[in-house]
Design a protein around this motif. Structure first.
Motif, PDB file in Angstrom:
ATOM      1  N   UNK A 106      67.540  41.273  73.178  1.00  0.00           N
ATOM      2  CA  UNK A 106      68.096  42.613  73.309  1.00  0.00           C
ATOM      3  C   UNK A 106      67.117  43.589  73.956  1.00  0.00           C
ATOM      4  N   UNK A 108      64.811  45.223  76.655  1.00  0.00           N
ATOM      5  CA  UNK A 108      64.689  45.181  78.117  1.00  0.00           C
ATOM      6  C   UNK A 108      63.380  44.514  78.546  1.00  0.00           C
TER       7      UNK A 108
ATOM      8  N   UNK C  96      83.410  44.938  81.865  1.00  0.00           N
ATOM      9  CA  UNK C  96      83.132  43.636  81.268  1.00  0.00           C
ATOM     10  C   UNK C  96      83.793  43.470  79.910  1.00  0.00           C
ATOM     11  N   UNK C 174      78.095  40.156  82.725  1.00  0.00           N
ATOM     12  CA  UNK C 174      79.473  39.643  82.659  1.00  0.00           C
ATOM     13  C   UNK C 174      79.748  38.766  81.437  1.00  0.00           C
ATOM     14  N   UNK C 176      78.600  38.651  78.294  1.00  0.00           N
ATOM     15  CA  UNK C 176      78.296  38.970  76.901  1.00  0.00           C
ATOM     16  C   UNK C 176      79.511  39.173  76.006  1.00  0.00           C
ATOM     17  N   UNK C 225      75.770  44.519  72.735  1.00  0.00           N
ATOM     18  CA  UNK C 225      74.805  43.674  73.434  1.00  0.00           C
ATOM     19  C   UNK C 225      74.932  43.867  74.942  1.00  0.00           C
ATOM     20  N   UNK C 228      73.279  47.092  75.779  1.00  0.00           N
ATOM     21  CA  UNK C 228      71.815  47.035  75.752  1.00  0.00           C
ATOM     22  C   UNK C 228      71.288  46.306  76.979  1.00  0.00           C
ATOM     23  N   UNK C 229      71.927  45.191  77.315  1.00  0.00           N
ATOM     24  CA  UNK C 229      71.446  44.424  78.460  1.00  0.00           C
ATOM     25  C   UNK C 229      71.691  45.178  79.762  1.00  0.00           C
ATOM     26  N   UNK C 232      69.041  47.774  80.119  1.00  0.00           N
ATOM     27  CA  UNK C 232      67.713  47.213  80.312  1.00  0.00           C
ATOM     28  C   UNK C 232      67.552  46.348  81.542  1.00  0.00           C
ATOM     29  N   UNK C 278      67.585  48.433  71.412  1.00  0.00           N
ATOM     30  CA  UNK C 278      67.500  47.004  71.092  1.00  0.00           C
ATOM     31  C   UNK C 278      67.557  46.791  69.583  1.00  0.00           C
ATOM     32  N   UNK C 281      70.975  47.194  68.355  1.00  0.00           N
ATOM     33  CA  UNK C 281      71.759  46.023  68.723  1.00  0.00           C
ATOM     34  C   UNK C 281      71.584  44.895  67.719  1.00  0.00           C
ATOM     35  N   UNK C 282      70.330  44.582  67.391  1.00  0.00           N
ATOM     36  CA  UNK C 282      70.151  43.462  66.456  1.00  0.00           C
ATOM     37  C   UNK C 282      70.571  43.853  65.034  1.00  0.00           C
ATOM     38  N   UNK C 285      74.230  43.220  64.992  1.00  0.00           N
ATOM     39  CA  UNK C 285      74.489  41.786  64.917  1.00  0.00           C
ATOM     40  C   UNK C 285      74.316  41.288  63.484  1.00  0.00           C
TER      41      UNK C 285
END
Lengths: 276, 361, 309
Positions: A106, A108, C96, C174, C176, C225, C228-229, C232, C278, C281-282, C285
């Motif tokens: 996650x 960057x 997406x 694309x 995730x 996710x 975040x991606x 980043x 990040x 995000x985790x 999850x």
């Protein structure tokens, strides 16, 4: 009769959803990828060969593939231990540790890159202690390995974890009852059962590492022939408008990615077939 | 090799799995640990194997204390309900495993291992599967391989945890007869866990009935079935009818009917229950001189060669189940809705609230 | 537990129940010292590779105080990079998301030939180097690329401009949402949808009221996710953006620029925003997984009783 249709599916939307999926993938993925391959195909073989096999490029392959391999190996060993500890043992803070494993996925890559170089620079939190022993990590090939280990960390853990959770404890008990000691049980019963997952995790970590750019370029120092990874060469050539050179190396990387994806799919197929 | 279990206790948190169990399992016999789920039978089996440790109590094999002997050194064979075969090894390697993990100095050589494995595979009639993977075998075949694998180390005792539990009815019936014959051949002291009373009665030399972590009764299958020690064993081993009765001076009265209850000769008067199995109820077309209970036939179901009746007696809350041969049913000329008389042939009377000690019959 | 027990035991172990518990260990367990060593090794490895880099980001960002951190973020170039990054995710994530839901519906609810090829194609961006992704679009749309002359004649600029950044990020992120949803929806099967349809609901109603609630949490994690991606994404953007300050620098590119100009504190200040994302995000999850386990635990009590029959 009405039954003949129902045999197909009563759920609506097949045509439109599949159509949109294929259209989206076609325009965003397939046509652009085909563009690169066609562009490279227009080059003469000699030009192509010169572009992909000059000494600087070959040195970068060696570094990219070698460092990725070593990083994936490190992750194989430690990832297996982490997965084992997370599945089998109880300790305080386990949930948080488990969640943290996904951090490299996650985070960057540029952020990871500057964080790692700050840690491992000769004046950094870790680097200053290693410097005493004459060990340099930042701006060396070791730094590349460190960065690639970081970004590949989640893969082995996350592929091994579910397999380990599903592993039947009775199988281990059966082994022990027949007289095997714990080490023999681990070597002959548990590891073979984990093997496909371990290999899949290794391949995923390796594939991710080979193409990695952001987390590496800060810590590697980017010295030609020494610490220059292949993706960096592509960026450099693109920035100098050497599109044929960039495209040729890019094609090599792309084909490598296809091969790795095939291997990974094959491994997953093997796992599901053999261990259902 | 006999197995002695002395005052074994085991709890999981607040749950008492095994409650002060003492048993002596004789050499060379096949014993069934029979009980409903949660009765502690599997836990007891795992304690004998060394897969669990008792909170207190001892396990002895032929007088030798094995309580603290690690499972790997205990020399038992164990067959798991879900086989626990090694999926990545061929059938041959599975069976050979126990021999190949022996320390080098006592490990048989390759030819000897091969000879012994093939002999075992012949014993379980699966020598032709040697090079297959377990996933290529049926459930019944896997269980036979699991048995061959357990026997390969020549165990002192063989333990089987619900060995047929995961198989379908037809295969289980075949396999348990096969296990009985196999045991007659090899005579290793064996214990198997089951919740299926028919299986326990058919296969074993001795039956140990367990409930709530305690032994309710132990004995030969015949003893246990014909002379249940208490209401639990009665109910657990097959269908049974309950009749409310008054117990007086060695007799039990159900309505106008009087049944002998010599075991309660001293009980002057009290409430009790008479337990009668369906096939021990005689159906009569008319009132009998010695007394019978009038009943209405509510349901007739013909199951193959026998007929099952659901009957309602006067003032009875519960239905009475009876079973009789089809020929006898035809002879009596009974029909659904009709009137009949019933008479228990044998019965066992227990006083209200009576729970017998776990001692024998 | 009596005199009987101690007769057969070594003198040292004769202390009773507690004595023999120490000696006994479960067939499926390692000795305590090995357990401790393995936990130690695992935690040290994770501390070295996960906790320290995260700590160094946060420490360096706030080393010189909140004021410096704040100034670094509101500084015009940084603010422009943040705005651009947000603009990109506002476009890319919904695209997406729609693709992920649509693709998951087609793959999970229907059987058709070529399905495994389609799944592999969706995985493809995982395997391709971000740098190659950037290169692909430069070759296709750049001034010397396939469509470059045509775009130039229509005065359209994609490479070294915002549309190029959007394209490469859409490519890279694309998989995730789709990857989260496909296994979830396959696991759910199609019985619930079929019963909804037999009860008279139409396709849309079935999707909104039956399918979507079932996969809600997986969908949320997929979106976070993907987000975040997308924020980043670095390698691909580095190739197509042209690094025009204040115009085509996203947050990661701005971090690179700051770092290369030795403005470390500012670089870490901007980094701290992405690191916080990040962590969110985790955390999401983790929450989704915890939620799943709880639901499964409530449904599957039988599994718990198996251990103590």
């Amino acid at each position: 009769m009405a039954f003949a249709r129902r045999q197909q599916s009563v759920i609506p939307g097949f045509g439109i959803t599949l159509g949109f999926t294929v259209f989206y993938l076609g325009f965003l993925l397939l046509i652009p990828i085909a563009g690169l391959l066609l562009y490279t195909a227009q080059m003469s073989w000699d030009d192509f060969w010169r572009a992909v096999s000059n000494r600087q490029v070959v040195a970068s392959y060696k570094l990219s593939f070698g460092a990725s391999f070593i990083a994936a190996l490190i992750n194989l060993v430690f990832g297996a231990i982490v997965a084992w500890v997370l599945v089998r043992y109880q300790f305080t803070g386990k949930r948080i540790v488990d969640a943290l494993v996904d951090l490299p996925f996650a985070m960057p890559t540029a952020v990871a890159g500057i964080a790692l170089v700050t840690l491992y620079a000769p004046t950094g939190w870790i680097g200053q202690y290693l410097d005493v022993f004459g060990i340099r990590i930042a701006y060396t090939q070791l730094g590349v390995v460190v960065a690639l280990t970081y970004i590949g960390l989640p893969f082995v853990v996350r592929t091994v974890q579910p397999v380990l959770e599903d592993l039947d404890k009775e199988v281990e008990e059966a082994s022990a009852i027949m007289g095997a000691n714990r080490l023999t049980t681990i070597r002959r019963v548990i590891l073979p059962a984990l093997l496909p997952a371990l290999l899949t995790g290794f391949a995923l970590a390796f594939a991710r590492a080979v193409g990695e750019y952001g987390s590496v370029i800060f810590i590697s120092g980017n010295l030609p022939f020494r610490t220059e990874i292949t993706p960096l060469l592509i960026v450099a050539k693109a920035e100098q408008y050497d599109y044929p050179g960039a495209a040729a190396i890019g094609t090599v990387m792309l084909l490598t990615a296809f091969v790795l994806l095939l291997i990974i799919n094959g491994l997953q197929w093997w796992t599901s077939r053999r261990y259902r | 090799m006999s197995i002695e279990i002395e005052n074994v206790n085991k709890r999981f948190g607040d749950f008492v799995a095994v409650d002060n169990v003492s048993l002596s399992l004789p050499d060379g016999q096949l014993t069934a640990l029979l009980g409903p789920s949660g009765s502690g039978k599997t836990t007891l089996l795992r304690i004998i194997a060394g897969l669990e440790n008792p909170d207190s109590g001892r396990i002895r094999f032929h007088g030798e204390d094995t309580t603290d002997v690690h499972v790997s050194d205990r020399g038992v064979g164990f067959v798991f309900q879900h086989y626990a075969l090694f999926k990545h090894m061929s059938v041959f390697d599975n069976v050979a495993y126990g021999l190949t993990v022996k320390p080098r100095r006592i490990r048989p050589d390759k030819a000897e291992i091969k000879r012994r494995v093939m002999k075992l595979l012949e014993l379980v009639q699966l020598d032709w599967t040697a090079h297959r993977l377990p996933s290529q075998l049926s459930g019944g075949q896997r269980q036979r391989i699991a048995l061959a694998r357990a026997l390969a180390v020549e165990p002192k005792v063989l333990l089987l945890d619900e060995p047929f539990g995961a198989l379908d009815a037809k295969v289980r019936a075949e396999l348990r007869r096969w296990l009985r014959r196999l045991h007659d051949e090899i005579h290793v002291t064996s214990v198997f866990v089951t919740h299926d009373q028919e299986e326990a009665l058919e296969v074993s030399d001795r039956v140990v009935v367990m409930n709530h972590g305690k032994v309710e009764q132990e004995g030969t299958p015949e003893e246990v079935y014909d002379h249940p020690a208490n209401p639990f064993v009665y109910k657990f081993l097959g269908n049974v009818n309950l009749f409310h009765a008054r117990v007086e001076n060695g007799h039990a009265r159900i309505g106008d009917l009087t049944l002998p209850a010599p075991e309660h000769g001293d009980a002057r008067s009290g409430k009790g229950y008479a337990y009668v199995r369906p096939h021990e109820i005689e159906i009569l077309a008319e009132q009998d001189a010695s007394g019978a209970l009038p009943a209405t036939i509510e349901l007739v179901s013909i199951v193959g060669p026998s007929v099952r009746l659901e009957l309602r007696i006067e003032n009875g809350d519960d239905l009475v189940h009876a079973e009789l041969p089809k020929a006898r049913f035809r002879e009596l000329g009974l029909a659904q809705g009709g009137q009949t008389w019933i008479k228990p042939l044998t019965s066992r009377v227990f006083l209200d609230g009576e729970t017998l000690p776990s001692a024998g019959v | 537990m009596s005199s009987l027990a101690s007769e057969n035991r070594a003198p040292g172990a004769a202390a009773g129940a507690s004595g023999h518990k120490l000696a006994w260990h479960r067939a499926t367990e390692e000795p305590a010292w090995l357990r401790r060593v393995l936990i130690g090794v695992a935690l040290s490895f994770l501390a070295l590779f996960l906790v320290l880099p995260l700590t160094v980001v946060i420490y360096s960002a706030f080393e010189q105080g909140l004021k410096v951190w704040y100034d670094a973020i509101v500084e015009p170039d940084a603010a422009a990079a943040i705005r651009l990054t947000l603009l990109v995710v506002v476009i890319v994530v919904p695209l997406n998301l729609v693709f992920g839901v649509v693709a998951a519906w087609a793959i999970a609810k229907f059987e058709f030939r070529g399905k495994s090829v389609l799944i592999t194609l969706i995985d493809l961006p995982f395997a391709i180097s971000p740098v190659v992704v950037g290169l692909i679009f430069v070759i296709l749309l750049g001034s010397q690329g396939w469509l470059g002359p045509w775009l130039a004649s229509h005065e359209m600029r994609i490479i070294f401009a915002v549309p190029g950044i959007i394209l490469v990020i859409a490519f890279g992120t694309l998989p995730f949402v789709a990857r989260e949803l496909i296994p979830l929806m396959q696991q759910q099967g199609k019985e619930e949808e079929e019963s909804s349809l037999t009860l008279g609901a139409n396709g849309w109603q079935t999707f909104w009221r039956v399918t979507l609630p079932n996969v809600k949490w997986g969908l949320i994690y997929g979106v976070i996710l993907c987000n975040a991606r997308a924020m980043g994404e670095f390698g691909a953007v580095a190739v197509v953006s042209g690094r025009i300050r204040g115009e085509t620098n996203t947050m990661p590119l701005h971090i690179e620029v700051l770092y290369n100009e030795y403005m470390f504190t500012a670089a870490f200040a901007v980094s701290s925003l992405l690191a916080a994302l990040a962590i969110v995000t985790i955390a999401v999850k983790s929450f989704v997984e915890w939620n799943d386990e709880r639901a499964q635990g409530a449904a599957g009590l039988t599994g718990l009783t198996r251990k103590t029959p």
